[in-house]
Design an enzyme around this catalytic site. Structure first.
Site, PDB file in Angstrom:
ATOM      1  N   MET B   1       0.824  -1.218   0.000  1.00  0.00           N
ATOM      2  CA  MET B   1       0.000   0.000   0.000  1.00  0.00           C
ATOM      3  C   MET B   1       0.857   1.266   0.000  1.00  0.00           C
ATOM      4  O   MET B   1       0.904   1.968  -0.968  1.00  0.00           O
ATOM      5  CB  MET B   1      -0.911  -0.005   1.237  1.00  0.00           C
ATOM      6  CG  MET B   1      -2.286  -0.493   0.879  1.00  0.00           C
ATOM      7  SD  MET B   1      -3.608   0.049   1.951  1.00  0.00           S
ATOM      8  CE  MET B   1      -3.177  -0.623   3.513  1.00  0.00           C
ATOM      9  N   CYS B   2       1.511   1.569   1.099  1.00  0.00           N
ATOM     10  CA  CYS B   2       2.330   2.762   1.302  1.00  0.00           C
ATOM     11  C   CYS B   2       1.481   4.025   1.522  1.00  0.00           C
ATOM     12  O   CYS B   2       0.369   4.113   1.019  1.00  0.00           O
ATOM     13  CB  CYS B   2       3.304   3.056   0.166  1.00  0.00           C
ATOM     14  SG  CYS B   2       4.523   1.755  -0.090  1.00  0.00           S
ATOM     15  N   GLY B   3       2.014   4.929   2.299  1.00  0.00           N
ATOM     16  CA  GLY B   3       1.339   6.202   2.545  1.00  0.00           C
ATOM     17  C   GLY B   3       2.269   7.337   2.182  1.00  0.00           C
ATOM     18  O   GLY B   3       3.466   7.295   2.468  1.00  0.00           O
ATOM     19  N   ARG B  32      -0.919   2.359   6.508  1.00  0.00           N
ATOM     20  CA  ARG B  32      -0.673   2.115   5.090  1.00  0.00           C
ATOM     21  C   ARG B  32       0.744   1.589   4.855  1.00  0.00           C
ATOM     22  O   ARG B  32       1.040   1.108   3.749  1.00  0.00           O
ATOM     23  CB  ARG B  32      -0.859   3.404   4.267  1.00  0.00           C
ATOM     24  CG  ARG B  32      -2.268   3.923   4.210  1.00  0.00           C
ATOM     25  CD  ARG B  32      -2.413   4.991   3.146  1.00  0.00           C
ATOM     26  NE  ARG B  32      -2.237   4.412   1.828  1.00  0.00           N
ATOM     27  CZ  ARG B  32      -3.236   3.909   1.096  1.00  0.00           C
ATOM     28  NH1 ARG B  32      -4.452   3.927   1.549  1.00  0.00           N
ATOM     29  NH2 ARG B  32      -2.994   3.383  -0.076  1.00  0.00           N
TER      30      ARG B  32
END
Lengths: 229, 298
Positions: B1-3, B32
């Site tokens: 995901m990553c934020g 995330r």
């Protein structure tokens, strides 16, 4: 009116309280304050209640709704009213990606713009968008109605089945097997009803819309259409 | 995901709060990406001075006399400020390349996080709140900055695999998504003389933009070129000395929200990252269009 402070009590307590209202209840009006973009607000409701969210929501607000009316006084994140079964969801602001995806019934109203993949794989839901919708909207939509007062993005209605798409503004491009169709009196009637229920009858007239639907060439596999699948 | 989070300040009055605002946004994006976190902060450049941010796994041994050793090696005044595993070295801007070169023999284990007039990059493995606390990001001031919380999809969970990636002076890039042709693009970039520290796909995107800039492209053109040359899913946020930019791939399934007021432009993977910013309730909030480059500069 029941007021629930989401910041103070948390999501689990909110959804537990709302899920406890199945069947008959006297607690028919709920207000949720401090949503602050939180995810999964008021999901899985199954009671004829009114829920107002005072602010913007994150992912999956009002997903799987049955019977309830949920109004968001702000914008909604991705997947709002996903897989709705019945009831009404009204977003005062914008909606992010895949609003109303896979919805089987009920009415979703977005008073601002919806972004990409609005109504993807819709299966009976009605969607009324006062503004514009983004690319790949109504992809593989199977049944139900989508009404767009503004413009539609690229590849509208790609691989569409039997959903009806009504767009007042421009369509950037139609997806595979989606074509413009004739507006007959029965469509005007459907549209007039949807505009009224979608709180948009003061903004647009049914005669201003074009109808799009499936050319029905991709229903069953045909080798001549292989490049379009 | 990553934020991803980003903040570009228009109102100088907010500059002392930049670190605190970015820290709050970064921590909100923890779920995330809990693997690692990083932040690039751009301070107001000091005329004639440049900064080199270095990281070491053994800071006690490496940092104690580093500023003095480096000063001697490049015959210039170098000052150093250590923060946990990172040290920011300040030196004359015309000695930056010499300093990078000297560092390689002076401290072979130290890694360069960033170099430039304004940029400082801090990144480590761990939860965003811990990473931000280790470097006391909340007390930093600056004009703009971007941050990232990583959920690893390509390459190992290491300090060097954390974002932001910096492959050029005062440049950095963070990414949410994954690239499918990063190996072939890396090969082409290597032939063109670019060097790589990791096997990470995002480092390729950063180097791709740096290479385009070296070839004379404007930043907008370089970001535009990612749409045709990089294959995969991406939302990129790019930092430069004067500004920051955003681009999403044409499919645009990686989320992005932007907000603009008279005081700032903000970016978040989700709206909730921005809910504590001043004036957010009256801000213009929108979702950036796919395959469209957005850019702000001071």
């Amino acid at each position: 009116m029941q007021t629930f402070d989401l910041e103070a009590h948390g999501l689990r307590q909110l959804n537990s309280a709302l899920h406890a209202l199945r069947g008959q209840t006297n607690e028919t009006a709920w207000e949720i304050v401090n949503p602050k973009g939180s995810h999964a607000i008021a999901v899985g409701l199954d009671a004829p209640i009114d829920v107002t969210v005072r602010g913007s929501t994150g992912y999956y607000c009002a997903g799987m709704n049955k019977q309830a009316t949920v109004r968001v006084k702000g914008s909604a994140g991705p997947g709002v009213a996903e897989n709705m079964m019945s009831g009404t969801v009204i977003i005062d602001g914008d909606a992010s990606q895949y609003a109303g995806a896979t919805g089987r019934g009920g009415l979703l109203v977005i008073k601002g713009n919806a972004s990409s993949r609005c109504g993807i794989s819709m299966k009976g839901i009605d969607i009324v968008v006062h503004g514009n919708i983004g690319h790949m909207s109504a992809f593989m939509a199977q049944s139900g109605n989508m009404v767009v007062l503004g413009d539609a993005g690229e590849a509208l209605g790609d691989s569409l089945y039997e959903a009806r798409l009504f767009v007042r503004g421009s369509v950037k491009s139609l997806g595979a097997d989606c074509i413009e169709k004739e507006m007959r009196p029965e469509h005007i009637a459907i549209l007039a009803d949807l505009l009224k229920r979608g709180e948009a009858d003061h903004l647009a007239k049914p005669e201003e819309f074009k109808r799009y639907g499936s050319a029905r060439k991709l229903y069953t596999f045909n080798i001549d259409n292989a490049s379009s699948y | 995901m990553c934020g991803i989070v980003g903040l570009f300040l228009k109102d100088p009055k907010l500059e002392p709060n930049l670190g605190a605002m970015l820290t709050d946004m970064l921590i909100t994006m923890t779920d995330r990406g809990p693997d690692s976190a990083g932040i690039a902060i751009y301070g107001r450049p000091e005329k004639g001075r440049a900064k080199l941010t270095v990281q070491s796994a053994t800071p006690d041994a490496d940092f104690e006399t580093l500023a003095a050793d480096l000063g001697k090696a490049i015959a210039a005044k170098v000052t150093g400020t250590a923060k946990d595993t990172h040290m920011v070295l300040e030196l004359p801007d015309d000695r930056l390349d010499a300093a990078r070169h000297a560092l390689r023999s002076l401290r072979p284990n130290a890694k360069v996080m960033s170099a430039g007039e304004g940029i400082e990059i801090y990144k480590e493995v761990g939860l965003p709140k811990d990473v931000a606390a280790r470097f006391d990001i909340a007390h930093m001031s600056g004009t703009h900055g971007i941050g990232h919380t990583r959920m690893a999809t390509e390459s190992a969970v290491t300090t060097m695999g954390a974002h932001p990636f910096s492959t050029g002076s005062d440049q950095c890039l963070v990414h949410n998504g994954s690239l499918s042709n990063h190996n072939s693009v890396r090969r082409v970039l290597k032939q063109a003389g670019m060097t790589f520290e990791t096997e990470n796909d995002t480092e390729v995107a950063a180097a791709f933009i740096s290479h385009k800039l070296q070839e004379g492209a404007k930043l907008g053109e370089a970001m535009e070129a990612t749409l045709t040359d990089l294959d995969g899913f991406f939302t990129f946020v790019v930092g430069t000395k004067n500004g920051f930019g955003v681009v999403r791939d044409p499919i645009a399934c990686k989320p992005a929200v932007m907000a603009e007021t008279d005081q700032y432009v903000a970016f978040g993977s989700e709206y909730r990252a921005m809910v504590n910013l001043p004036g957010i309730l009256s801000a213009r909030v929108w979702e950036p269009e796919p395959a469209t480059v957005y850019f702000w500069e001071r």
